[in-house]
Write a protein that holds these residues in place. Structure first.
Motif, short mmCIF file in Angstrom:
data_model
loop_
_atom_site.label_atom_id
_atom_site.label_comp_id
_atom_site.label_asym_id
_atom_site.label_seq_id
_atom_site.Cartn_x
_atom_site.Cartn_y
_atom_site.Cartn_z
N GLU A 1 0.84 -1.20 0.00
CA GLU A 1 0.00 0.00 0.00
C GLU A 1 0.88 1.26 0.00
O GLU A 1 2.09 1.18 0.13
N ARG A 2 0.21 2.42 -0.14
CA ARG A 2 0.93 3.69 -0.11
C ARG A 2 0.31 4.61 0.94
O ARG A 2 -0.45 5.54 0.60
N PRO A 3 0.62 4.36 2.21
CA PRO A 3 0.09 5.22 3.26
C PRO A 3 0.57 6.66 3.07
O PRO A 3 1.62 6.90 2.46
N ASP A 4 -0.18 7.60 3.61
CA ASP A 4 0.21 9.00 3.53
C ASP A 4 1.52 9.23 4.27
O ASP A 4 1.76 8.64 5.33
N ALA A 5 2.35 10.10 3.72
CA ALA A 5 3.64 10.41 4.33
C ALA A 5 4.02 11.84 4.04
O ALA A 5 3.65 12.40 2.99
N VAL A 6 4.77 12.43 4.94
CA VAL A 6 5.27 13.78 4.75
C VAL A 6 6.22 13.84 3.56
O VAL A 6 6.21 14.77 2.76
N GLN A 7 7.09 12.81 3.44
CA GLN A 7 8.08 12.75 2.36
C GLN A 7 7.99 11.41 1.67
O GLN A 7 7.91 10.36 2.34
N VAL A 8 8.01 11.42 0.36
CA VAL A 8 8.01 10.18 -0.42
C VAL A 8 9.33 10.09 -1.19
O VAL A 8 9.71 11.04 -1.88
N ILE A 9 10.00 8.95 -1.09
CA ILE A 9 11.25 8.70 -1.82
C ILE A 9 10.99 7.61 -2.84
O ILE A 9 10.55 6.51 -2.49
N ASP A 10 11.24 7.91 -4.10
CA ASP A 10 11.05 6.95 -5.17
C ASP A 10 12.32 6.10 -5.30
O ASP A 10 13.39 6.61 -5.62
N ALA A 11 12.18 4.80 -5.03
CA ALA A 11 13.33 3.89 -5.09
C ALA A 11 13.18 2.87 -6.22
O ALA A 11 13.74 1.76 -6.13
N GLU A 12 12.49 3.23 -7.28
CA GLU A 12 12.32 2.31 -8.40
C GLU A 12 13.68 1.93 -8.98
O GLU A 12 14.53 2.78 -9.25
N GLY A 13 13.90 0.63 -9.14
CA GLY A 13 15.16 0.13 -9.66
C GLY A 13 16.27 0.08 -8.61
O GLY A 13 17.40 -0.32 -8.93
N LYS A 14 15.95 0.45 -7.38
CA LYS A 14 16.97 0.53 -6.32
C LYS A 14 16.73 -0.56 -5.26
O LYS A 14 15.65 -1.15 -5.18
N VAL A 15 17.76 -0.80 -4.48
CA VAL A 15 17.67 -1.69 -3.33
C VAL A 15 17.55 -0.84 -2.08
O VAL A 15 18.32 0.11 -1.88
N VAL A 16 16.58 -1.18 -1.25
CA VAL A 16 16.44 -0.55 0.06
C VAL A 16 16.96 -1.57 1.08
O VAL A 16 16.31 -2.57 1.37
N SER A 17 18.15 -1.33 1.56
CA SER A 17 18.83 -2.28 2.44
C SER A 17 18.83 -1.78 3.87
O SER A 17 18.82 -0.57 4.12
N PRO A 18 18.85 -2.69 4.84
CA PRO A 18 19.22 -2.22 6.17
C PRO A 18 20.56 -1.50 6.08
O PRO A 18 21.42 -1.87 5.26
N GLY A 19 20.73 -0.46 6.86
CA GLY A 19 22.01 0.23 6.84
C GLY A 19 23.14 -0.73 7.13
O GLY A 19 23.01 -1.66 7.94
N PHE A 20 24.27 -0.56 6.46
CA PHE A 20 25.40 -1.46 6.65
C PHE A 20 25.96 -1.29 8.06
O PHE A 20 26.01 -0.17 8.61
N ILE A 21 26.39 -2.39 8.65
CA ILE A 21 26.97 -2.39 9.99
C ILE A 21 28.44 -2.76 9.88
O ILE A 21 28.78 -3.86 9.44
N ASP A 22 29.30 -1.83 10.24
CA ASP A 22 30.75 -2.07 10.20
C ASP A 22 31.18 -2.52 11.59
O ASP A 22 31.38 -1.73 12.49
N ILE A 23 31.33 -3.83 11.74
CA ILE A 23 31.63 -4.39 13.06
C ILE A 23 33.09 -4.23 13.46
O ILE A 23 33.46 -4.50 14.60
N HIS A 24 33.92 -3.73 12.53
CA HIS A 24 35.32 -3.51 12.87
C HIS A 24 35.84 -2.27 12.16
O HIS A 24 36.14 -2.29 10.96
#
Length: 454
Positions: free
Chosen positions: A37-60
């Motif tokens: 669905e497309r709930p209402d939001a203050v800001q919409v970011i179009d990520a077509e063709g993109k990967v939405v990943s969890p932020g990378f974690i640099d453990i070292h």
């Protein structure tokens, strides 16, 4: 109403081990919606063709130094490569006590990324108490160091780290004694090995001995610089066998065939070049008066004597073994990023896009979701934070990196670590857009994460 809605992207569902289409909503710093669905939001970011990943974690990696003034240098390099959580204090060489680092974060009102810190054993042994790298010490000294580390743990450190090679006088008994600072199986113990190259497997076996003396987790630091000199196959066999028996034993590694440390360290003492089968010309210096200069014998000795804190880069590792360490079923991606006066090895600024560009897209040695797992979920599990980090699920922290899998590529080089990475559109930290198209919108969205808050 949501604060942000990211539409038309793909995200990694690690439970099903698939990349899935979904819209992702953010509210009050948390992921509040995952669906079609497309709930209402203050800001919409179009990520077509993109990967939405969890932020990378640099453990070292290696955190900022308060002594260099209130500024974020390596933290900004972390964010620019998609890192949203960085773990400092590694290799035993933390730059200051945890309370001092926390105080800097408070003074600056936050940080470009979230930070976790380990307590560094060598910092207290060498920098604070003043023991020589080769000195043997007794239990009275060990107790003093444990008291310092206990203070760091009370301030929220996630565990303790050692740089065995940097202070060869440290004995296995001394390390095991230090790990007993707290009777807490959830602490993370990390160690830079005792010796590399021909002694790499022995070094790994010593770390297994330490692991088997305790119930805590043990992290072998930057395996590539230990064993990618011809010993990786055997080292991985030993590690995988131990990990199968005890998953608390694991490692991290970075995607470059050169390591970096200070030119004055014990790593570069007499006999190192012969042991590596390399020449002075394989060592690159990173700061004036020798910035981007490859050594000869005279320059090498002059730098060690006059500029011992200068970072040097040593091209001594085998590329095929770097790939073996990264693609092994066990192990996590990490940068080992360390910066001095804004200069150093490109791993501090390009590690994560390099893996996604070089090893996933170009060389196809890893599939995308496996690479992302090694950068996000696995380190989150290691830190026992998988309920809020390293995943895209409702209720998790809104730490996200949006990138183009077709263009993502590392920019930093050994000669210039400030060349921008390509293909990273957004970095979101705690629900706040921190970076857009390599430009910072804020430098205060990150926070110090205490062990007691995880």
């Amino acid at each position: 109403m949501l604060d942000i809605l990211i539409v038309s992207g793909k995200y990694p569902d690690f439970d099903d081990n698939k990349m899935k289409d979904a819209n992702i909503g953010i509210k009050d710093g948390k992921i509040a919606y995952v669906g079609n669905e497309r709930p209402d939001a203050v800001q919409v970011i179009d990520a077509e063709g993109k990967v939405v990943s969890p932020g990378f974690i640099d453990i070292h990696m290696h955190e900022e130094s308060v002594a260099e003034g209130d500024k974020w240098v390596i933290a900004k390099m972390m964010a620019r490569q998609g890192v949203t959580l960085a773990v400092g204090g590694n290799c035993g060489v933390m730059n200051q006590p945890v309370k001092d680092f926390k105080a800097m974060m408070n003074r600056l009102g936050g940080c470009p990324v979230n930070y976790i810190i380990l307590s560094g054993y060598n910092y207290y042994r060498h920098d604070v108490l003043g023991f020589d790298h080769y000195d043997k010490t007794d239990k009275e000294v060990w107790d003093k160091i444990r008291n310092f580390m206990a203070e760091d743990l009370d301030e929220g450190a996630f565990g303790i780290s050692f740089g065995i090679e940097y202070d060869p006088g440290i004995t296995t008994e001394e390390i095991i004694y230090a790990t007993q600072v707290r009777d807490d199986e959830h602490l993370l113990i990390a160690a830079h090995y005792r010796e590399d190259g021909a002694h790499a497997v022995e070094a790994v076996e010593e770390m297994i001995q330490i692991q088997e003396s305790m119930d805590k987790k043990f992290q072998v630091s930057h395996l590539s610089s230990c064993a990618a000199l011809g010993q990786m196959k055997e080292a991985l066999e030993v590690i995988n066998k131990e990990n199968k028996k005890n998953p608390k034993f694991n490692y991290d590694t970075y995607p470059y065939n050169a390591f970096s440390t200070t030119i004055g360290s014990t790593v570069f003492e007499d006999g190192c070049l012969e042991a590596w089968g390399k020449d002075y010309r394989d060592i690159l210096l990173t700061e004036e008066p020798y910035k981007n200069v490859y050594c000869d014998e005279k320059i090498f000795k002059d730098a060690r004597e006059k500029y011992p804190q200068m970072l040097a880069v040593a091209f001594v590792m085998n590329e095929n073994e770097i790939a073996d360490a990264i693609t092994n079923p066990v192990g996590m991606v990490a940068s080992d990023g360390i910066i001095n006066n804004g200069m150093g090895h490109p791993r501090a600024a390009g590690t994560f896009p390099r893996v996604l560009g070089k090893y996933v897209r170009e060389e196809k040695k890893l599939d995308l979701i496996t690479a992302l797992r090694k950068m996000t979920l696995e380190p989150a599990v290691r830190l026992e934070m998988e309920h809020r980090k390293g995943v895209i699920k409702e209720g998790a922290d809104a730490d996200l990196t949006i990138f183009d899998p077709e263009t993502i590529k590392d920019g930093p080089t050994f000669e210039d670590i400030n060349i921008p990475n390509q293909g990273i559109d957004y970095v979101i930290v705690n629900g706040i857009v921190t970076l857009k198209d390599n430009e910072f919108l804020t430098e205060t969205s990150g926070e110090f994460i205490s062990y007691f808050d995880k």
